[in-house]
Write an enzyme that holds these catalytic residues in place. Structure first.
Site, short mmCIF file in Angstrom:
data_model
loop_
_atom_site.label_atom_id
_atom_site.label_comp_id
_atom_site.label_asym_id
_atom_site.label_seq_id
_atom_site.Cartn_x
_atom_site.Cartn_y
_atom_site.Cartn_z
CB ALA A 200 -1.48 -0.18 1.11
CG ASP A 201 2.73 5.18 -1.32
OD1 ASP A 201 3.61 4.51 -0.78
OD2 ASP A 201 2.41 6.50 -2.10
#
Length: 219
Positions: free
Chosen positions: A91-92
């Site tokens: 994730a970012d």
């Protein structure tokens, strides 16, 4: 009080079949993932996160590509050494201010202060890209992605408030230089969307991804 993991049969089957890896060192993502009761390893990505923002038509494309690159790096680093098929979660999170500027983690106290002043009396948008990469035995991994967006409306931040917040040290490792789940709760008037997305991991969207993978026979 320690959180009790949510035990669901197909999730229990997932961790028995796969080596589940979270490609992130974020303690907030670990805390939220723990609530599903999944047994997993934390192996942070070494991807440089240096993509050229100017090449992306939208912030959502940029954050998703960063999440995919982080997940890909961990997947292929571990693939040759894993005795079980891999299930890698990456994730970012970024913040985009009201002028459309992408705000990531500040580079200094001055940078954090300038960022916060730019959020005063305005709505910023938090985007989180999520990527799941799964080894199904095929030549290429099965990849599913999603992007969640949440609007965050700040009240007025005067210089004294900004200086006091920066002095706590809290902004230094936060996208957009703030943590809504902590001291920045005093500055935010309202949000529009998923609270947990602002924290750094859109739980409901991720759970929907898992349900769709299960329904499709992938897990």
């Amino acid at each position: 009080m320690e959180a009790i993991g949510l035990r669901i049969p197909f999730i229990e089957a997932l961790e028995q079949r796969f080596r589940v890896v979270l490609a992130s060192a974020s303690p907030r993502r670990r805390e939220l993932l723990d609530r599903l009761g999944i047994s997993y390893e934390v192996i942070p990505s070494t991807f440089a996160e240096d993509l050229d923002k100017a090449k992306y038509a939208a912030a959502s494309d940029y954050v998703l590509d960063t999440a995919v690159q982080k997940t890909t790096e961990v997947f292929y680093r571990l693939k040759g050494e894993s005795s079980k098929p891999l299930f890698v979660i990456g994730a970012d999170t970024i913040v985009v201010n009201s002028r459309g500027v992408i705000l990531e983690k500040p580079t200094s106290r001055d940078d954090a202060a300038a960022t916060l002043r730019g959020l005063s009396n305005a709505v910023n948008t938090v985007y989180t890209g999520v990527c799941v990469m799964i080894d199904t035995g095929s030549a290429q991994p099965h990849v599913v992605t999603a992007v969640e967006a949440t609007g965050v409306e700040f009240g007025e931040l005067d210089d004294a408030m900004v200086d006091a917040y920066v002095a706590t040290g809290e902004p230094h490792d936060k996208a957009g230089s703030y943590a809504y789940q902590s001291l920045a709760c005093f500055f935010v008037h309202r949000i529009r969307g998923d609270y947990y997305n602002v924290v750094g991991f859109p739980c409901a969207r991720f759970f929907q991804m898992l349900r769709e993978l299960h329904a499709g026979g992938v897990i």
